[in-house]
Design a protein around this motif. Structure first.
Motif, PDB file in Angstrom:
ATOM      1  N   SER A   2       0.916  -1.120   0.025  1.00 29.23           N
ATOM      2  CA  SER A   2       0.185  -0.003   0.095  1.00 29.23           C
ATOM      3  C   SER A   2       0.851   1.163   0.139  1.00 29.23           C
ATOM      4  CB  SER A   2      -0.952  -0.118   1.182  1.00 29.23           C
ATOM      5  OG  SER A   2      -1.700   1.248   1.352  1.00 29.23           O
TER       6      SER A   2
ATOM      7  N   LYS B 227       2.424   1.569  -3.528  1.00 33.30           N
ATOM      8  CA  LYS B 227       1.110   2.288  -4.449  1.00 33.30           C
ATOM      9  C   LYS B 227       1.173   3.758  -4.207  1.00 33.30           C
ATOM     10  CE  LYS B 227      -1.459  -1.970  -4.809  1.00 33.30           C
ATOM     11  NZ  LYS B 227      -2.725  -2.583  -4.545  1.00 33.30           N
TER      12      LYS B 227
ATOM     13  N   GLN C  62       0.026  -2.432 -10.779  1.00 37.84           N
ATOM     14  CA  GLN C  62      -1.221  -1.761 -11.113  1.00 37.84           C
ATOM     15  C   GLN C  62      -1.640  -2.451 -12.479  1.00 37.84           C
ATOM     16  OE1 GLN C  62      -0.295   2.207  -9.759  1.00 37.84           O
ATOM     17  NE2 GLN C  62      -2.225   2.030  -8.557  1.00 37.84           N
TER      18      GLN C  62
ATOM     19  N   HIS D 299      -9.665   3.398 -14.750  1.00 32.71           N
ATOM     20  CA  HIS D 299      -8.862   3.877 -13.456  1.00 32.71           C
ATOM     21  C   HIS D 299      -8.785   5.316 -13.327  1.00 32.71           C
ATOM     22  CE1 HIS D 299      -5.257   4.896 -15.927  1.00 32.71           C
ATOM     23  NE2 HIS D 299      -5.663   3.542 -16.802  1.00 32.71           N
TER      24      HIS D 299
ATOM     25  N   ARG E 157      -6.426   4.455  -9.105  1.00 36.59           N
ATOM     26  CA  ARG E 157      -7.372   3.480  -8.548  1.00 36.59           C
ATOM     27  C   ARG E 157      -8.038   2.852  -9.916  1.00 36.59           C
ATOM     28  NH1 ARG E 157     -11.217   6.676  -4.499  1.00 36.59           N
ATOM     29  NH2 ARG E 157     -11.153   7.917  -6.394  1.00 36.59           N
TER      30      ARG E 157
ATOM     31  N   ILE F  94     -13.889  -0.466  -6.119  1.00 34.67           N
ATOM     32  CA  ILE F  94     -12.360  -0.165  -6.020  1.00 34.67           C
ATOM     33  C   ILE F  94     -11.697  -1.507  -6.137  1.00 34.67           C
ATOM     34  CG2 ILE F  94     -10.627   0.724  -4.967  1.00 34.67           C
ATOM     35  CD1 ILE F  94     -12.333   3.206  -3.965  1.00 34.67           C
TER      36      ILE F  94
ATOM     37  N   ASP G 219      -8.195  -3.079  -5.616  1.00 37.10           N
ATOM     38  CA  ASP G 219      -6.943  -2.623  -5.080  1.00 37.10           C
ATOM     39  C   ASP G 219      -6.191  -4.180  -4.923  1.00 37.10           C
ATOM     40  OD1 ASP G 219      -8.168  -3.888  -3.027  1.00 37.10           O
ATOM     41  OD2 ASP G 219      -7.768  -2.182  -1.527  1.00 37.10           O
TER      42      ASP G 219
END
Length: 330
Positions: free
Chosen positions: A159, A162, A279, A299, A303, A316, A318
């Motif tokens: 996280s 990202k 991603q 996106h 996101r 969303i 993730d």
């Protein structure tokens, strides 16, 4: 007491009439059959028995009796010998059977002794295995707990990565389907970007671009172009104008290579946010899921979003787990 009368005394006439001589061979006795003792009790004398067998008959009977006795003795001797023989055979057979039984019992005892030793060794082995299993279970639990902690740490780090990638790419765009020209340089790519800006009614100056380059890849593969703006607002403005341009045009007239004056066959031009490798992979998987289940996929601001219809709330995405959960619900 009632009167008891004695027998009358015998007279001569009675004595003579009661005497019987017809069965006697010789009248040698004159004794009467009945006598009277001193106590006046009348008794009957026994009659003398005469020998009726001759001497030769007695000898023959004695001889026959002796032979019969010898036969009986011989029979008894033979029977005894036969019984002794049978008893000896039975005893011999019984001795053999007992000997076999003793041998088998001894063998069984030895086997039982060996089995007890083996069982004791097995019990020790099982105890050792149980101890190892308990130790292994304890270690596995520790490893599982450590794995959970590691997974949580990795998720947090992903996280954070990202977020870092988003902040490092928050002013970056990716342009795909632009043909590769010979001796392609910074100015050539900047010129293409300026032409795209003019097409969507946006002025892009060289001062607005920090860097522009084509991503490396295999030869023959049409690699995308990455452009880094000096500010996020310029990048977001370009993306907004491109979406508006494509929305107002028909499919053949949407942004393509012929519209910006590039030679060759007409190819659609796609301009999006520049995503990191993780991603980009997740975006590819999300597009595959969207095609399979009729979702809309896009996106924005790093996101990845999914939506069933225009009125639905965006979902969303993730991680791959989000797609797995949606797959189970579908």
């Amino acid at each position: 007491m009632p009167n008891i009368q004695r027998s009358p005394p015998l007279n001569s006439s009675m004595k003579s009439s009661s005497r019987s001589e017809s069965d006697l061979s010789t009248p040698t006795t004159s004794a009467s059959c009945f006598t009277k003792n001193d106590t006046n009790i009348t008794t009957r004398s026994k009659r003398l028995r005469m020998e009726t067998c001759s001497p030769n008959a007695s000898t023959s009977f004695a001889s026959n009796t002796g032979d019969l006795r010898m036969d009986l003795l011989n029979m008894l001797s033979n029977w005894k010998e036969d019984q002794d023989r049978r008893l000896n055979e039975w005893k011999s057979s019984l001795d053999d059977t007992l000997s076999k039984l003793v041998s088998e019992v001894t063998h069984l005892k030895n086997e039982c002794r060996e089995m007890r030793k083996t069982n004791a060794e097995i019990e020790k082995g099982m105890e050792f295995i149980n101890n190892i299993q308990e130790e292994t279970s304890t270690k596995i639990k520790k490893i599982e707990n450590y794995q959970k902690e590691t997974t949580n740490t990795i998720n947090k780090m992903e996280s954070q990565i990202k977020n870092i990638q988003f902040h490092t790419r928050d002013s970056t765009i990716e342009i795909r389907n632009i043909p590769i020209s010979n001796n392609e340089k910074f100015d050539n790519l900047l010129s293409i970007l300026s032409t795209i800006g003019k097409t969507v009614e946006m002025t892009i100056d060289s001062r607005d671009i920090r860097d522009i380059y084509r991503l490396p890849g295999k030869p023959g593969v049409l690699r995308p172009i990455v452009a880094e703006f000096t500010c996020v607002n310029s990048r977001n403005e370009l993306l907004t104008r491109v979406r508006k341009f494509n929305k107002e045009k028909l499919v053949p007239e949407k942004l393509n290579t012929q519209v910006i004056g590039l030679p060759g066959a007409k190819k659609p031009i796609y301009i999006e946010e520049h995503l990191g490798p993780a991603q980009r992979k997740l975006m590819f998987q999300t597009r595959q899921f969207a095609k399979k289940h009729n979702y809309s996929c896009w996106h924005s601001n790093a996101r990845i979003l999914l939506r069933m219809d225009a009125s639905g709330k965006p979902i969303i995405i993730d991680s791959e787990k989000c797609l797995s959960d949606l797959e189970k619900k579908s």
